[in-house]
Design a protein around this motif. Structure first.
Motif: not given
Length: 563
Positions: A228-230, A267, A463
């Motif tokens: 879930q990088k964003d 992601n 992250e």
């Protein structure tokens, strides 16, 4: 013969940490056989409640605890309870928190401050309003005392410091566990078994299917699983552009400590990483009860270089999660981009040997103690932080047999069973129809950071942190604590239960573990009474009525709107 097999298996491991056990632990003269209707392996809060419920239902029960102290994280420092939608907490779980309130209604419970002084601290007291029947904030030794009282009141036999022989210690016949054996050679015969560990050790040793790491979003059709990088649901990310290199901007100088060179992947993709662990440190700022932060053996200030750059960027929230507990103590939790969470240092913990787990736990202790010492003493730390940190220390009256440091690392996630029903974010968001509820989940889907890496533009970032809110309490299926019948017919798993990574982030909270522990004890007792497999317990006829009679809350009841 089994004792000799256990000894050979243990001696085959290279760690010298096993040596102190050998003389006492493997004497055939000291090994004993035990028998009960229900055998519970684990010393956590859920294990205790499973034992209490089993005893209340008139069945014999033995708790085989690898821990010396009962209560797991509840008695290990997490005194700032993650109670979420507290209206969904019932049964023995609520009974525990009501006992906490009864304790603090006694004047003698207030030693370092008065109850009135504590009430002036608005943030913690808002969680404990005068009209509440329960109290959700408490000191570790108070929680352990209540756990011990529960066990004593119900005359439950407990064997402490008793470790399952994970290689040879589970006997099975016709798909059922018939007995388990500890490393000391003690053998426990039962009709139904409950795995009450955070790690799911009995479950795994019995050959039950499980998962470690994060599933991809595609696995269960979720949105918040996997990488879930964003996502930026909490304040635990680097908001400034901070160089990860020893010489800022120079990759050739090498990475600072605690930063991974590994690619974080795409992601939504799955991996074998798990969210970070830490100790929920109980600290005090009472001079009469405070021990200054010691410099731990192996202290290395280079481990904390990154936080100096965080301070240089203007970040100033060091004490945001020093949540105040009674008697001038705090449950201190991770907060910010670089904090007490030991990101990336626990990936092998779930499957590790006991010896390796001890090494991991010790490394976490050294890291966290070292960080406290660093913040209080290193001249490069901003003066206002050093000055404030120096007012805190370890409490003299907590964890007195463990150097005043918690005996329980926060195992936020380890193995997770793949059982008859897998709890997913769809369950947590009340998008599924659960007809066999054994309790309610009450907390946000909460995952801590999983990795710290270098972004494509050359900066450091975290992250894995996700906080996906639920609208109201949601039902947890009985199938989530029951293995598939083809794997184990007489085992219940209320702690390392069947859930996806992100859903487990909600159900992993201590009040919910106590709820599920009680329900496991109920189901185990019914299975014994009826002579059936745990998968064949009649939910409508037997399980649900008993759960309701024992004040478990199984469905969300909306509050009536005021006219």
């Amino acid at each position: 013969m089994k004792i000799l097999l256990s000894l050979r298996a243990l001696c085959s491991r290279s760690s010298l940490l096993v040596l102190p056990w050998l003389v006492a632990a493997f004497s055939p003269a000291t090994a004993k056989d035990y028998q009960a209707d229900v055998i519970i392996y684990g010393g956590t809060s859920g294990a205790v409640m499973a034992g209490v419920q089993t005893a209340r239902m008139g069945k014999t029960v033995i708790i085989v605890s690898p821990d010396k102290h009962l209560g797991g994280l509840t008695s290990g420092g997490l005194g700032w309870t993650d109670n979420g939608h507290a209206a969904g907490i019932g049964g023995l779980s609520l009974e525990f928190y009501q006992a906490v309130k009864q304790h603090y209604e006694k004047p003698e419970a207030w030693r370092q401050e008065t109850h009135e002084e504590y009430r002036k601290n608005k943030r913690p007291y808002n969680r404990n309003r005068p009209g509440d029947k329960a109290m959700w904030v408490f000191e570790p030794h108070v929680a352990e005392g209540i756990m011990d009282d529960f066990v004593a009141k119900h005359q439950i036999q407990v064997l402490r410091d008793a470790w399952l022989d994970r290689e040879n210690g589970v006997e099975m016949k016709d798909g059922k566990i018939t007995a388990i054996t500890t490393l000391a050679g003690d053998r426990f015969v039962g009709k139904v078994f409950i795995d009450g560990t955070y790690e799911g050790d009995l479950m795994a040793a019995a050959g039950v299917s499980y998962h470690v790491g994060r599933e991809s979003n595609a696995t269960y059709g979720e949105t918040a699983n996997g990488v879930q990088k964003d996502r930026r649901d909490h304040d635990h990310f680097f908001t400034a552009k901070i160089s990860p290199y020893k010489i800022p901007g120079d990759p050739k100088s090498g990475l600072l400590e605690r930063i991974s060179a590994e690619d974080p992947s795409e992601n939504g993709s799955g991996d074998n990483k798990i969210q970070a662990y830490c100790f929920r440190a109980c600290l005090t700022n009472d001079p009469d009860n405070r021990i200054p932060f010691p410099k731990p053996e192996g202290y290395d200030p280079t481990q904390y270089e990154l936080i100096l750059r965080v301070y240089e960027s203007g970040w100033d929230e060091t004490f945001r999660k020093f949540d105040l507990m009674p008697n001038k103590k705090t449950d201190q939790n991770n907060h910010g981009p670089f904090s007490t969470d030991n990101i990336g240092a626990n990936y092998d913990y779930p499957e590790a040997s006991y010896e390796r787990r001890r090494e991991i736990i010790k490394e976490h202790e050294t890291y966290q103690k070292g960080m406290m010492y660093f913040l209080a003493n290193d001249p490069r730390v901003p003066e206002e932080v050093r000055k404030e940190m120096s007012t805190w220390g370890l409490p003299k009256d907590e964890f007195v047999d463990n150097g005043n440091w918690s005996h329980q690392l926060y195992i936020r996630e380890a193995r997770r069973m793949i059982g008859q029903h897998v709890v997913t974010e769809h369950d947590c968001l009340s998008k599924t129809d659960v007809t066999d509820s054994v309790g309610l989940g009450v907390y946000t889907m909460d995952s801590h950071q999983t990795q710290r890496y270098v972004t494509q533009d050359g900066y450091v970032q975290n992250e894995g942190d996700v906080g996906l809110h639920i609208k109201h309490p949601y039902p947890i299926s009985y199938g989530a604590i029951v293995p598939k019948a083809a794997e184990a017919k007489n085992l219940l798993v209320p702690m390392a239960l069947s859930a996806s990574h992100i859903a487990f982030g909600s159900v992993r909270m201590e009040p919910t573990f106590m709820i599920l522990g009680q329900s496991a004890g109920t189901a185990a007792s019914i299975a014994v009474e009826r002579g059936v497999n745990v998968q064949d317990v009649d939910y409508k006829k037997d399980l649900k009525p008993r759960l309701l009679a024992d004040k478990q809350r199984l469905v969300h009841v909306p509050k009536k709107k005021k006219k």
